[in-house]
Design a protein around this motif. Structure first.
Motif, PDB file in Angstrom:
ATOM      1  N   TRP A 182      49.301 -36.333 -18.408  1.00 15.37           N
ATOM      2  CA  TRP A 182      49.825 -36.046 -17.067  1.00 15.37           C
ATOM      3  C   TRP A 182      50.608 -34.732 -17.043  1.00 15.37           C
ATOM      4  O   TRP A 182      50.589 -34.008 -16.045  1.00 15.37           O
ATOM      5  CB  TRP A 182      50.707 -37.194 -16.573  1.00 15.37           C
ATOM      6  CG  TRP A 182      51.904 -37.501 -17.424  1.00 15.37           C
ATOM      7  CD1 TRP A 182      52.021 -38.489 -18.359  1.00 15.37           C
ATOM      8  CD2 TRP A 182      53.164 -36.799 -17.424  1.00 15.37           C
ATOM      9  NE1 TRP A 182      53.258 -38.449 -18.958  1.00 15.37           N
ATOM     10  CE2 TRP A 182      53.989 -37.428 -18.394  1.00 15.37           C
ATOM     11  CE3 TRP A 182      53.681 -35.731 -16.713  1.00 15.37           C
ATOM     12  CZ2 TRP A 182      55.287 -37.022 -18.662  1.00 15.37           C
ATOM     13  CZ3 TRP A 182      54.969 -35.302 -16.978  1.00 15.37           C
ATOM     14  CH2 TRP A 182      55.763 -35.946 -17.942  1.00 15.37           C
ATOM     15  N   LEU A 183      51.294 -34.397 -18.160  1.00 15.82           N
ATOM     16  CA  LEU A 183      52.040 -33.142 -18.210  1.00 15.82           C
ATOM     17  C   LEU A 183      51.076 -31.963 -18.243  1.00 15.82           C
ATOM     18  O   LEU A 183      51.273 -30.961 -17.546  1.00 15.82           O
ATOM     19  CB  LEU A 183      52.948 -33.124 -19.443  1.00 15.82           C
ATOM     20  CG  LEU A 183      53.787 -31.850 -19.643  1.00 15.82           C
ATOM     21  CD1 LEU A 183      54.714 -31.623 -18.452  1.00 15.82           C
ATOM     22  CD2 LEU A 183      54.594 -31.927 -20.932  1.00 15.82           C
ATOM     23  N   TYR A 184      50.030 -32.070 -19.058  1.00 14.95           N
ATOM     24  CA  TYR A 184      48.998 -31.034 -19.115  1.00 14.95           C
ATOM     25  C   TYR A 184      48.422 -30.795 -17.722  1.00 14.95           C
ATOM     26  O   TYR A 184      48.306 -29.654 -17.256  1.00 14.95           O
ATOM     27  CB  TYR A 184      47.909 -31.500 -20.086  1.00 14.95           C
ATOM     28  CG  TYR A 184      46.792 -30.508 -20.340  1.00 14.95           C
ATOM     29  CD1 TYR A 184      46.785 -29.733 -21.492  1.00 14.95           C
ATOM     30  CD2 TYR A 184      45.728 -30.372 -19.447  1.00 14.95           C
ATOM     31  CE1 TYR A 184      45.745 -28.839 -21.749  1.00 14.95           C
ATOM     32  CE2 TYR A 184      44.693 -29.488 -19.698  1.00 14.95           C
ATOM     33  CZ  TYR A 184      44.703 -28.729 -20.844  1.00 14.95           C
ATOM     34  OH  TYR A 184      43.678 -27.848 -21.079  1.00 14.95           O
ATOM     35  N   GLU A 185      48.080 -31.859 -17.025  1.00 15.23           N
ATOM     36  CA  GLU A 185      47.463 -31.738 -15.699  1.00 15.23           C
ATOM     37  C   GLU A 185      48.442 -31.211 -14.660  1.00 15.23           C
ATOM     38  O   GLU A 185      48.059 -30.446 -13.760  1.00 15.23           O
ATOM     39  CB  GLU A 185      46.898 -33.089 -15.277  1.00 15.23           C
ATOM     40  CG  GLU A 185      45.721 -33.524 -16.130  1.00 15.23           C
ATOM     41  CD  GLU A 185      45.237 -34.929 -15.820  1.00 15.23           C
ATOM     42  OE1 GLU A 185      44.077 -35.243 -16.152  1.00 15.23           O
ATOM     43  OE2 GLU A 185      46.019 -35.716 -15.231  1.00 15.23           O
ATOM     44  N   ALA A 186      49.721 -31.580 -14.762  1.00 14.47           N
ATOM     45  CA  ALA A 186      50.720 -31.078 -13.812  1.00 14.47           C
ATOM     46  C   ALA A 186      50.924 -29.574 -13.982  1.00 14.47           C
ATOM     47  O   ALA A 186      51.111 -28.843 -13.000  1.00 14.47           O
ATOM     48  CB  ALA A 186      52.044 -31.815 -14.010  1.00 14.47           C
ATOM     49  N   ILE A 187      50.884 -29.083 -15.222  1.00 14.67           N
ATOM     50  CA  ILE A 187      51.029 -27.650 -15.477  1.00 14.67           C
ATOM     51  C   ILE A 187      49.827 -26.887 -14.921  1.00 14.67           C
ATOM     52  O   ILE A 187      49.980 -25.837 -14.276  1.00 14.67           O
ATOM     53  CB  ILE A 187      51.191 -27.405 -16.992  1.00 14.67           C
ATOM     54  CG1 ILE A 187      52.525 -27.960 -17.480  1.00 14.67           C
ATOM     55  CG2 ILE A 187      51.089 -25.912 -17.310  1.00 14.67           C
ATOM     56  CD1 ILE A 187      52.683 -27.974 -18.989  1.00 14.67           C
ATOM     57  N   VAL A 188      48.635 -27.427 -15.131  1.00 12.42           N
ATOM     58  CA  VAL A 188      47.427 -26.779 -14.604  1.00 12.42           C
ATOM     59  C   VAL A 188      47.441 -26.760 -13.083  1.00 12.42           C
ATOM     60  O   VAL A 188      47.081 -25.759 -12.447  1.00 12.42           O
ATOM     61  CB  VAL A 188      46.165 -27.507 -15.130  1.00 12.42           C
ATOM     62  CG1 VAL A 188      44.910 -26.990 -14.427  1.00 12.42           C
ATOM     63  CG2 VAL A 188      46.041 -27.321 -16.636  1.00 12.42           C
TER      64      VAL A 188
END
Length: 380
Positions: A182-188
């Motif tokens: 979820w952190l990876y996707e929020a940054i993207v």
């Protein structure tokens, strides 16, 4: 009443850089951060005493004005008093940093990490990495030992920085303890590029060869040098596709496994070494410069506002450093923050005109040059 030229000009800079503040709020924050720099402490007694001596005002008057800048509206004297809503300052603060950012390739590195103050507070912080230190641009102060996931806080902090980085490419680095899909996707989703370190655990599919393997096996194969390739990490709901960057060096305790959404020719795994600068930023907030560790504050909401003072103090000190001349020089015994503090004090004594603020950052290498990493002295 006397106001040094540096303080007057800094007040105008804060008012311009954080336009949502009232005039009173901007003046109080500028005074507090300026006093913290010169007193080398955010302690109320230190700052109010210094400011009262400089401005020739009553110490109690200064103390009350600075204390009220951290209060909730209900705790302030008088009618119609407004409290400082720190979250509204996050995006303007980051835009201010971007405006001051002077780098040839316009690449901005930010770090995500948490720091703890004794058994009172935990601070989740997103900070711009610059000058072997870091400038917080968004943070959340939680009571130490607070139960529950940090995920909602991180997601909110990232969302508050939407549209705050025009004209620059942003890489967001975080250590193994923070990695999550979820952190990876929020940054993207924010338009930034993740550079997240993985634990050497779990499975990985090499997309070029469709060969399944483990992250531990990949880490074991890259002990000196580097490797990159498109992968699908993990399985099930945790499955995530991206580019895996693997960097190994005999000096490192462990091989770095980094996941990003970028093509390998556009990012170097050595950039992850800058993530450790956020630790230096935390240290500057505490024992290395502003001594937040001595605070007797217990209210997280007031600590949230005090961190805006710390962020402004770091922005001011790090943006007063002169640009590099390109001529090698002996390394300074002092940090960039400490140099900025002493430079500001000296300028104030000389009553110099306020020089334009700028954040000078070295251009990041385009390929994984191991000498660059070693020079950072940031190995975990």
């Amino acid at each position: 009443m006397f106001y040094p030229r540096e303080l007057s000009d800094w007040t105008r800079a804060v008012s311009t850089g954080l336009p949502d503040l009232t005039r009173r709020q901007a003046a109080a924050l500028a005074t507090y951060s300026f006093g913290a720099i010169c007193a080398q402490s955010v302690g109320m007694s230190h700052v109010s005493r210094f400011v009262s001596e400089v401005t020739q005002q009553s110490e109690n008057t200064v103390r009350q004005r600075l204390r009220e800048s951290l209060y909730d509206a209900a705790d302030k004297r008088g009618k119609g008093r407004r409290e400082l809503v720190v979250e509204t300052c996050f995006a303007p603060l980051l835009r201010w940093v971007v405006k001051l950012w002077l780098q040839a390739d316009q690449v901005l590195m930010v770090g995500l990490d948490a720091t703890q103050l004794q058994q009172r507070f935990i601070v989740l912080s997103i900070s711009v990495l610059v000058g072997n230190s870091a400038i917080p641009v968004a943070w959340s102060v939680l009571p130490a030992g607070a139960k529950g996931s940090w995920r909602p806080y991180w997601e909110r902090l990232l969302a508050l920085l939407t549209d705050a980085t025009p004209g620059v490419t942003v890489f967001a680095a975080a250590d193994r303890g923070l990695y999550a899909k979820w952190l990876y996707e929020a940054i993207v989703q924010l338009g930034w590029h993740p550079l997240l370190r993985l634990r050497a655990q779990g499975t990985c599919l090499l997309l070029d060869s469709q060969q399944p393997t483990s992250l531990a096996e990949i880490a074991g194969c890259v002990r000196a040098g580097w490797w990159h390739g498109p992968v699908r990490c993990f399985t099930g709901d945790s499955s995530l596709e991206g580019t895996l960057l693997v960097l190994g060096d005999p000096e490192q305790k462990e091989t770095w496994l980094l996941l990003t959404d970028c093509a390998p020719e556009t990012v170097s795994p050595t950039w992850y070494g800058l993530r450790m600068w956020i630790e230096a930023g935390f240290k500057a907030c505490k024992s290395a410069a502003f001594h937040w560790e001595r605070t007797r504050m217990t209210d997280p909401r007031r600590a949230q506002r005090l961190w805006l003072v710390l962020a402004l103090a770091l922005l001011f000190t790090l943006s007063t450093s002169p640009p590099s001349t390109g001529v090698p020089s002996a390394p300074s015994r002092l940090s960039k923050v400490k140099q900025g503090i002493l430079r500001l004090i000296a300028r104030t004594f000389r009553q110099d005109t306020f020089s334009a603020l700028a954040l000078y950052a070295d251009t990041l290498p385009r390929s994984p040059v191991l000498d660059f990493v070693a020079a950072l002295n940031t190995y975990p």
